[in-house]
Design a protein around this motif. Structure first.
Motif, PDB file in Angstrom:
ATOM      1  N   SER A  99       0.506  -1.146   0.122  1.00 39.66           N
ATOM      2  CA  SER A  99       0.307  -0.101  -0.213  1.00 39.66           C
ATOM      3  C   SER A  99       0.815   1.398  -0.171  1.00 39.66           C
ATOM      4  CB  SER A  99      -0.787  -0.006   1.034  1.00 39.66           C
ATOM      5  OG  SER A  99      -1.754  -0.454   0.973  1.00 39.66           O
ATOM      6  N   ALA A 100       1.332   1.135   0.489  1.00 43.09           N
ATOM      7  CA  ALA A 100       2.764   2.448   1.295  1.00 43.09           C
ATOM      8  C   ALA A 100       3.018   2.177  -0.616  1.00 43.09           C
ATOM      9  CB  ALA A 100       3.780   2.257   2.073  1.00 43.09           C
ATOM     10  N   ILE A 101       3.882   1.532  -0.928  1.00 46.40           N
ATOM     11  CA  ILE A 101       4.451   2.002  -2.781  1.00 46.40           C
ATOM     12  C   ILE A 101       3.479   2.448  -3.666  1.00 46.40           C
ATOM     13  CG2 ILE A 101       5.983   0.023  -4.177  1.00 46.40           C
ATOM     14  CD1 ILE A 101       7.163  -1.232  -1.651  1.00 46.40           C
ATOM     15  N   GLU A 102       2.172   1.510  -3.428  1.00 45.28           N
ATOM     16  CA  GLU A 102       1.452   1.858  -4.460  1.00 45.28           C
ATOM     17  C   GLU A 102       1.135   3.743  -3.790  1.00 45.28           C
ATOM     18  OE1 GLU A 102      -1.834  -0.429  -3.666  1.00 45.28           O
ATOM     19  OE2 GLU A 102      -0.299  -2.331  -5.307  1.00 45.28           O
ATOM     20  N   LYS A 103       1.232   4.556  -2.602  1.00 42.48           N
ATOM     21  CA  LYS A 103       0.560   5.249  -3.014  1.00 42.48           C
ATOM     22  C   LYS A 103       1.552   6.045  -2.728  1.00 42.48           C
ATOM     23  CE  LYS A 103      -2.159   5.040   1.478  1.00 42.48           C
ATOM     24  NZ  LYS A 103      -2.112   5.472   2.699  1.00 42.48           N
ATOM     25  N   GLU A 104       3.178   6.217  -3.094  1.00 41.60           N
ATOM     26  CA  GLU A 104       4.161   6.699  -3.953  1.00 41.60           C
ATOM     27  C   GLU A 104       4.227   6.693  -4.398  1.00 41.60           C
ATOM     28  OE1 GLU A 104       7.983   5.875  -2.303  1.00 41.60           O
ATOM     29  OE2 GLU A 104       8.058   5.874  -0.329  1.00 41.60           O
ATOM     30  N   LYS A 105       3.578   5.417  -5.989  1.00 39.43           N
ATOM     31  CA  LYS A 105       3.898   6.071  -7.133  1.00 39.43           C
ATOM     32  C   LYS A 105       2.759   6.082  -8.186  1.00 39.43           C
ATOM     33  CE  LYS A 105       5.232   1.050  -7.983  1.00 39.43           C
ATOM     34  NZ  LYS A 105       4.900  -0.069  -8.765  1.00 39.43           N
TER      35      LYS A 105
END
Length: 106
Positions: A99-105
């Motif tokens: 989830s954190a990686i997807e938010k950063e993208k």
């Protein structure tokens, strides 16, 4: 961890006992049968079988003068429960990371 659970993990801690469990997973065996696979005394094998029995991982039943050792699959429940806890733990952590990686993208 309860006392029976501790006995189960203690039984699994030794590589010889894990090898015995692998053998018993394929067939029931007497003490003599198990002893034939190890370079140790029958008394030493009997001690390992006693620890496995105390841990609930095998059952022992008399057959005439012999004692037949069998794997007890239900005895592995404490181990499975322990692994399930950590499986869930890592699933939660990895989901949070995703989830954190997807938010950063974004």
């Amino acid at each position: 961890m309860s006392a029976p659970d501790q006995l189960t993990f203690r039984a699994l801690a030794d590589p010889t006992r894990r090898d015995i469990l692998k053998m018993l997973a394929t067939q029931d065996m007497t003490i003599a049968d198990v002893s034939g696979h190890f370079d140790m005394t029958r008394a030493a094998v009997k001690k390992h079988l006693t620890v496995l029995s105390d841990g609930g991982l095998i059952t022992v039943r008399p057959r005439g003068r012999e004692r037949i050792n069998s794997i007890n699959t239900q005895g592995f429940a404490p181990v499975l429960n322990w692994f399930e806890y950590f499986d869930s733990f890592w699933d939660d952590r990895l989901s949070a990371l995703k989830s954190a990686i997807e938010k950063e993208k974004k």
